[in-house]
Design an enzyme around this catalytic site. Structure first.
Site, PDB file in Angstrom:
ATOM      1  N   GLU A   7      -3.514   5.721 -10.288  1.00 25.33           N
ATOM      2  CA  GLU A   7      -4.999   6.189 -10.809  1.00 25.33           C
ATOM      3  C   GLU A   7      -4.555   7.569 -11.780  1.00 25.33           C
ATOM      4  OE1 GLU A   7      -4.804   3.635  -8.328  1.00 25.33           O
ATOM      5  OE2 GLU A   7      -4.700   5.369  -7.023  1.00 25.33           O
ATOM      6  N   GLU A  22       4.505   1.781   0.242  1.00 22.89           N
ATOM      7  CA  GLU A  22       3.270   2.345   0.075  1.00 22.89           C
ATOM      8  C   GLU A  22       2.367   1.513   0.889  1.00 22.89           C
ATOM      9  OE1 GLU A  22       1.209   2.385  -3.707  1.00 22.89           O
ATOM     10  OE2 GLU A  22       3.017   3.043  -4.827  1.00 22.89           O
ATOM     11  N   GLU A  51       5.359  -1.815  -8.805  1.00 23.51           N
ATOM     12  CA  GLU A  51       4.563  -2.912  -8.691  1.00 23.51           C
ATOM     13  C   GLU A  51       4.620  -3.766  -9.775  1.00 23.51           C
ATOM     14  OE1 GLU A  51       0.475  -1.029  -7.983  1.00 23.51           O
ATOM     15  OE2 GLU A  51       0.699  -2.002  -6.039  1.00 23.51           O
TER      16      GLU A  51
END
Ligand code: GAL
Length: 984
Positions: A143, A290, A201
């Site tokens: 983010e 995570e 990711e």
């Protein structure tokens, strides 16, 4: 040390190939059980692994880690505070994402000083004994603006996160810089890093060659610890084959990110991790790099208290214990401390606070979830057989509603039973039984009490477990920890208040005695097993067993709330030894010598404590002061009281303060001199945003990347021109205002607006007309899918005159302005995300020491409605005495009717973007270090009216909480004033 000889030759081999990048071969060093031996990456044996766990220095461990972002707490002194809190909660790991853009305002320019001094983050972890997972990307997501990429990367022609010369060079440039710190801070060099993640990711549009390039670069620079990969879910990317890493893992956010309906959990948690892991990387420990520890919240969202509600302690119980049941032995909770996306750090969707509803809140406060995580982590670090288990399917009743996972240790007879509702969100209260097989026989437990799951709960039951000098047959209460205190052993068990518990221990003779004041405790001995039944109290009840076990045993039976306030810090004297203390808000550390345990920690009120002192220890101190203890019994239980002394805290009442005001949008005036501005004359762009008109009006293309942007367009009037058509392109929560010849035309969300019928009115038919556009931006998109999304423009895709027949592309001449210096930062100390292009920012109005004497005196709340951009300045004092932690905030109080945005500068630091019309954030954390908590501070607020005018509401300073605390020393960060700006 494992197989020293073998390793020496491996290291020699590596030393000989420094120039040729060799992909290391995984080594099997030792065969421990029938499931394969310890493996290493061939570069170091300090971090090894087997099918179950990591082994650090040869020692197997559950890696209980949490995510922390140093850049979201711009006060390095507080990094130690957060690491001490991790330690207090019995975390043994922290995961650090390194944020490329935070260190690099311009290609080739890097900064690791001041608040960017990553060495201090490593030191904070190392000094508290926390292992580090390093995650340097290059892409991290999180983010953040551009998902962590530097803004200048958007100008790259070639795709990012792909193998190509331009991108490889950029990635290598960053890794060369960050690797200098990472390499030196590896466990192999005496540092805290044990694992190193490659990208993040990278699960869509993948490119194994790019991954190989990154791995080779890390290797070449000297990274020796095992590589890891964080897949976006259990998908198997880079588990095997080209680009694969040493220990594959994935992330998982089962509750999602919509906190507006926090109690609506999904029906199920994953029960497929185990099979997936077995198929995918069964030879490695199961790793979730995570796992959801909270959730981010968007502009206009319900706010972080709701996210906390969604990912609360019940969630932690159900979902984390399910992970353990599935076999997870490396788990990192994202976030454990979220912090603040100050200045221009965040990506567009999220606002300044990144509290995340995490275990440790934004101002560094404890939550019930933090305490719950402590209960779990302490269990996982105490009960070692849990580390080396195989799954089995136990016999139990109510199988349609209660799921029981069995875990059998492969080295000892110990078995665990993890119970949870089949329907994850079930709020039913259900009784159940499990058939257990132990070395002492088979039992259906509980034998004479009730075992229940009350709603969103999960329990780990332990059976057949040898601890200290005892042998537990089974316990239906969960174990927190146990400790040998010399003459006897102590175990702390818990469940919700009023739930029944059963605890069965092997005794040698049937003459054992049970001592307790609690009437609910019943005992029965048969066949060498002493079985206790009891009700979990409000509080903690001691039950003492003597005469039957090798050493006597003190069982502390706790109700859940009481269990939350038990702490078991390591004593720092003997390896693995824990001190047991109940009551305080936070226990940071314990140091034991022959007669005293010195505790440090924080309290929020006068606190009654209980301690269990080992033989010989008679005294305790709390933050250096001795505590008067009363002996409760002969079993080492003492009580005492920690006095909370109310501090004399002072801070300025901002409603009484003198504020200075100045209007600050001269850019709207046609006479404004923009000769120094950058001419927007590009005809092409590397942005992924298609343009409709030329020249290109994307600020990034002209070197302006953060915050507010001004565009000024000039055109010669003609009676044909009826208006203009403008389309703004920027992220969520962006806004823009348009002025023509100093007249407000409107304020808009991003998108198109046609300004029509202006001929004969606002557009001068003769002479020059000036359009001024102010764009409030909220950062760049991320690149989650590796699809170049971060290259979306911030600016205008279309700007054309209306009514002009045969319009030429040159009919408006544009200039653009952003932060002072663009990529050559005017303020490198505060860095690339601190300031944008408002007139006040460019002229240092936000900085301490700016001479505002000639500004108008006003009071806040404002009594006048002000047009355009307004700046307000004042100074305020704070006095928080030493020995206290009083995290402070600034809160806006206003109704949400007017559309206006503000930037909040404290001592020159942009600590928050506020959207009066957007919400939900009204309270902004001002961390100690940025805030001078013993002296004077400068406050400057830039107000941007999106409506024609705005009237700033009330602004107050507000503490979150008052703690009498052992806060580590926090130095003031360097906050250069206006004078230094003038010299630069
Ligand atoms: C994950 C990602 C993190 C963060 C998180 C949501 O998928 O790896 O960087 O974005 O989602 O907060």
């Amino acid at each position: 040390m494992l197989f020293k000889g073998v390793l020496t030759s491996i290291s020699l081999a590596i030393a000989a190939v420094t120039t040729v990048v060799a992909v290391p071969v995984k080594k099997t060093l030792e065969v421990r059980d029938d499931e394969g031996g310890d493996q290493t990456n061939g570069l170091t044996d300090l971090v090894a692994w087997d099918t179950h766990t990591l082994k650090i220095n040869g020692e197997p461990l559950f890696l209980f880690s949490g995510e922390f972002h140093y850049y979201r707490l711009p006060s390095p002194g507080l990094w130690t505070d957060i690491m001490e809190k991790f330690k207090a909660l019995d975390y043994n790991g922290v995961s650090f994402y390194f944020f490329w853009g935070y260190h690099s305002p311009k290609k080739g320019v890097y900064d690791f000083t001041g608040i960017r001094d990553v060495q201090k983050a490593f030191d904070a972890a190392k000094n508290t004994g926390i292992h580090v997972i390093s995650r340097a990307g290059p892409y991290i997501n999180a983010e953040l603006d551009s998902g962590g990429f530097p803004s200048w990367l958007a100008q790259m022609q070639s795709p990012a996160r792909k193998y190509n010369p331009e991108n490889n060079a950029a990635s290598e440039e960053w890794l060369t810089e960050i690797d200098k710190y990472m390499v030196a801070n590896q466990i192999t060099k005496g540092g805290p890093i044990i694992l190193n993640q490659v990208d993040n990711e990278f699960s869509y549009n993948t490119d194994p060659k790019y991954m190989e390039m990154l791995k080779a670069k890390f290797l070449k620079d000297g990274m020796e610890v095992p590589t890891i990969f964080n897949d976006a879910g259990p998908n198997g990317n880079f588990a095997k084959g080209p680009g694969s890493v040493d220990i594959y893992g994935w992330d998982q956010y089962p509750a999602g990110f919509d906190c507006s309906n926090p109690l609506a959990w999904p029906n199920n948690r994953s029960t497929t991790f185990r099979d997936f892991h077995e198929r995918t990387n069964g030879d490695q420990p199961m790793a979730i790099y995570e796992f959801q520890g909270g959730a981010f919240d968007p502009w206009g969202g319900p706010g972080y208290p709701e996210c906390y509600k969604m990912v609360n302690e019940q969630y932690a119980k159900v979902y984390y214990k399910n992970n353990y049941a599935q076999g997870v032995r490396i788990q990192s909770l994202y976030m454990t401390y979220g912090g603040t996306s100050w200045g221009g750090l965040p990506k567009p969707t999220v606002y300044t606070s990144y509290d995340y509803g995490a275990a440790i809140s934004e101002p560094g406060l404890m939550t019930t979830k933090a305490y719950e995580n402590k209960l779990q982590a302490t269990f996982l670090h105490t009960v070692k057989p849990f580390l080396t288990t195989k799954h089995f399917d136990p016999e139990s009743d109510k199988r349609d509603i209660i799921l029981i996972d069995g875990l059998a240790d492969v080295n000892t007879p110990t078995k665990f039973y993890i119970a949870q509702h089949q329907l994850t969100k079930s709020e039913d209260k259900d009784e159940f039984h499990i058939n257990i097989k132990t070395t002492d026989g088979k039992f259906e437990i509980p034998r004479s009490s009730k075992l229940i799951l009350n709603g969103r709960d999960a329990k780990i039951l332990t059976t057949d477990y040898a601890f200290n000098s005892q042998h537990l047959v089974y316990s239906t209460s969960e174990i927190f920890t146990h400790q040998d205190v010399g003459s006897h052993d102590v175990i702390i068990v818990y469940a919700y208040e009023n739930e029944e518990g059963e605890f069965a221990i092997k005794v040698k003779k049937d003459k054992s005695q049970v001592e307790t004041d609690d009437d609910s405790v019943k005992s029965e001995t048969s066949d060498g097993i002493l079985q206790l039944t009891y009700k979990h109290p409000n509080g903690t009840t001691p039950v003492y067993i003597s005469g039957g076990t090798e050493k006597e045993l003190l069982i502390l039976v706790a109700g859940y709330d009481s269990a939350l306030r038990w702490w078991a810090p390591y004593t720092e004297e003997k390896k693995g030894e824990r001190a047991l203390i109940h009551g305080p808000y936070l226990v940071r550390s314990a140091k034991k010598d022959e007669s005293t345990i010195a505790f440090t920690g924080d309290i929020d009120e006068t606190t009654d404590i209980q301690v269990v002192l080992p033989d010989g220890v008679k005294f305790i101190t709390w933050n250096g002061e001795s505590v008067k203890l009363t002996k409760q019994d002969k079993h080492g239980i003492y009580t005492g009281t920690l006095e909370f002394k109310k501090p004399d805290i002072k801070f300025t009442d901002l409603t009484e303060a003198t504020w200075k005001y100045k209007a600050a949008s001269p850019e709207t005036d046609p006479e404004f001199d923009d000769s120094e501005w950058v001419t927007a004359d590009h005809l092409s762009t590397n942005s992924t945003t298609p343009y409709d008109t030329q020249p290109i009006l994307y600020a990034d293309d002209y070197g302006f990347h953060t915050g507010c942007l001004w565009f000024r367009g000039k055109f010669n009037g003609s009676s044909e021109i009826t208006g203009f058509n403008i389309t703004a392109h920027s992220g969520d929560a962006s806004a823009w205002t348009a002025y023509l010849n100093n007249e407000y035309l409107g304020g808009f969300d991003v998108g198109n607006h046609a300004f029509t019928d202006l001929n004969g009115t606002k557009i001068k038919a003769d002479g020059e007309n000036v359009i001024s556009l102010l764009l409030w931006t909220t950062g760049h998109e991320d690149d989650f899918s590796a699809d170049e999304n971060f290259k979306q423009a911030r600016g205008f895709t279309q700007a054309e005159l209306l009514g002009v027949y045969n319009q030429t592309i040159w009919s408006i001449d544009w200039k653009v302005q952003g932060n002072l210096g663009g990529e050559d930062l005017a303020d490198p100390v505060r860095g690339p995300y601190n300031e944008g292009g408002l007139y006040g920012e460019r002229n240092g109005w936000h900085l301490p020491g700016f001479p505002d004497d000639d500004w108008e005196d006003v009071n806040i709340p404002e009594s006048k409605n002000r047009t355009g951009v307004s700046w307000y300045r004042t100074t305020f004092d704070v006095n928080i005495p030493d020995g206290y932690d009083v995290p402070m905030s600034l809160r806006y109080k206003d109704d949400t009717k007017t559309r206006y945005r503000t930037l909040l500068f404290v001592n020159g630091w942009n600590m928050g973007r506020y959207g009066n019309d957007l919400g939900p954030q009204t309270q902004y954390y001002l961390p100690k270090g940025i805030l001078n908590t013993q002296g004077k501070n400068t406050l400057a607020i830039g107000v941007v009216a999106i409506d024609e005018a705005a009237q700033l509401g009330e602004v107050v300073l507000e503490p979150y909480k008052v703690l009498q605390a052992a806060l580590p020393e926090v130095e003031l960060v360097d906050s250069p004033g206006y004078d230094t700006r003038q010299q630069s």
